[in-house]
Design a protein around this motif. Structure first.
Motif, short mmCIF file in Angstrom:
data_model
loop_
_atom_site.label_atom_id
_atom_site.label_comp_id
_atom_site.label_asym_id
_atom_site.label_seq_id
_atom_site.Cartn_x
_atom_site.Cartn_y
_atom_site.Cartn_z
N ARG A 58 -9.35 0.68 -4.07
CA ARG A 58 -9.23 0.37 -2.64
C ARG A 58 -9.85 1.50 -1.85
O ARG A 58 -9.62 2.67 -2.14
CB ARG A 58 -7.76 0.21 -2.25
CG ARG A 58 -7.16 -1.05 -2.81
CD ARG A 58 -5.72 -1.24 -2.33
NE ARG A 58 -5.17 -2.46 -2.83
CZ ARG A 58 -4.59 -2.60 -4.02
NH1 ARG A 58 -4.50 -1.57 -4.82
NH2 ARG A 58 -4.12 -3.76 -4.41
N ALA A 59 -10.63 1.11 -0.85
CA ALA A 59 -11.28 2.11 -0.01
C ALA A 59 -11.11 1.69 1.45
O ALA A 59 -11.24 0.52 1.79
CB ALA A 59 -12.76 2.21 -0.35
N THR A 60 -10.79 2.66 2.27
CA THR A 60 -10.65 2.41 3.70
C THR A 60 -11.78 3.15 4.41
O THR A 60 -12.00 4.33 4.17
CB THR A 60 -9.29 2.92 4.22
OG1 THR A 60 -8.25 2.26 3.48
CG2 THR A 60 -9.12 2.62 5.69
N SER A 61 -12.48 2.42 5.25
CA SER A 61 -13.54 3.05 6.03
C SER A 61 -13.32 2.73 7.50
O SER A 61 -12.68 1.74 7.86
CB SER A 61 -14.92 2.56 5.57
OG SER A 61 -15.02 1.16 5.77
N MET A 62 -13.85 3.57 8.34
CA MET A 62 -13.71 3.37 9.79
C MET A 62 -14.98 2.69 10.29
O MET A 62 -16.09 3.14 10.00
CB MET A 62 -13.50 4.71 10.49
CG MET A 62 -12.24 5.44 10.06
SD MET A 62 -10.74 4.52 10.37
CE MET A 62 -10.59 4.72 12.12
N PRO A 115 -9.85 0.92 11.30
CA PRO A 115 -9.88 1.05 9.84
C PRO A 115 -10.06 -0.32 9.18
O PRO A 115 -9.41 -1.29 9.56
CB PRO A 115 -8.52 1.66 9.49
CG PRO A 115 -7.64 1.29 10.63
CD PRO A 115 -8.52 1.18 11.84
N VAL A 116 -10.96 -0.39 8.20
CA VAL A 116 -11.19 -1.62 7.46
C VAL A 116 -10.97 -1.30 5.98
O VAL A 116 -11.61 -0.40 5.44
CB VAL A 116 -12.63 -2.14 7.69
CG1 VAL A 116 -12.90 -3.36 6.82
CG2 VAL A 116 -12.85 -2.47 9.14
N GLU A 117 -10.06 -2.04 5.34
CA GLU A 117 -9.76 -1.79 3.94
C GLU A 117 -10.54 -2.78 3.07
O GLU A 117 -10.54 -3.98 3.33
CB GLU A 117 -8.27 -1.95 3.67
CG GLU A 117 -7.89 -1.54 2.26
CD GLU A 117 -6.39 -1.45 2.06
OE1 GLU A 117 -5.90 -2.20 1.22
OE2 GLU A 117 -5.75 -0.64 2.74
N ARG A 118 -11.19 -2.25 2.05
CA ARG A 118 -11.94 -3.08 1.11
C ARG A 118 -11.38 -2.85 -0.28
O ARG A 118 -10.90 -1.78 -0.61
CB ARG A 118 -13.42 -2.71 1.15
CG ARG A 118 -14.04 -3.05 2.48
CD ARG A 118 -15.55 -3.01 2.41
NE ARG A 118 -16.09 -3.49 3.66
CZ ARG A 118 -16.77 -2.77 4.52
NH1 ARG A 118 -17.01 -1.51 4.24
NH2 ARG A 118 -17.22 -3.29 5.63
#
Length: 164
Positions: A58-62, A115-118
């Motif tokens: 899981r990765a969170t990016s702004m 924040p968008v979690e992928r």
């Protein structure tokens, strides 16, 4: 005095002669004998199943999201005339009010970082069930072996301390 000298000389000579004998009795640093060669052969086993094993990352990016600025208050129906009144009414009905519309930053919208979690899944191996000589085994392999898998067979006698 001569006797003392002879006694000391005799003792010294005895010590020098006995030293190699004592040194031979001490264990020397020798490497242990190498183990006997193994009886090894390669054979094939029948694969029953190979199930992929996945790792979930899981990765969170702004990400920058922009919303349009509040629109000017619509013109009241009584000020609209003719075709403008019909087009305005249709536009008001078809324009969603709850949905956020993304606009470019240059359009003068209200922008903020969100924040968008992928989630990513990647295979890390395969749990493989296989049979060799009627015995079922399970191993995790880094690849899918297909219908059969190579196995290493090693036979070594068990040597017990009691000599059985």
């Amino acid at each position: 005095m001569l006797r003392t000298f002879l006694a000391l000389t005799t003792l010294l000579l005895a010590a020098v002669v006995a030293a190699p004998v004592v040194a031979q009795d001490e264990p020397q640093d020798r490497a242990p004998p190498p183990p006997p060669p193994e009886n090894v052969r390669i054979d094939y086993a029948r694969v029953l199943s190979a199930e992929p094993v996945y790792q979930t990352l899981r990765a969170t990016s702004m990400v920058e999201r922009c919303e349009p600025e509040a629109a000017e208050s619509p013109v009241p129906d009584r000020e609209r005339r003719g075709l403008s009144r019909v087009v305005g009414a249709v536009r008001d009905v078809l324009t969603p009010s709850d949905e956020v519309e993304e606009v470019a930053r240059s359009a003068g919208g209200d922008c903020r970082m969100v924040p968008v979690e992928r989630e990513f899944r990647r295979p890390i191996g395969y749990d493989v069930d296989y049979v060799h000589k009627g015995v079922k085994y399970r191993s995790r392999l880094p690849y899918d072996p297909g219908n059969r898998v190579r196995v290493r067979i090693s036979v070594t006698p068990v040597v017990s301390a009691s000599g059985e």
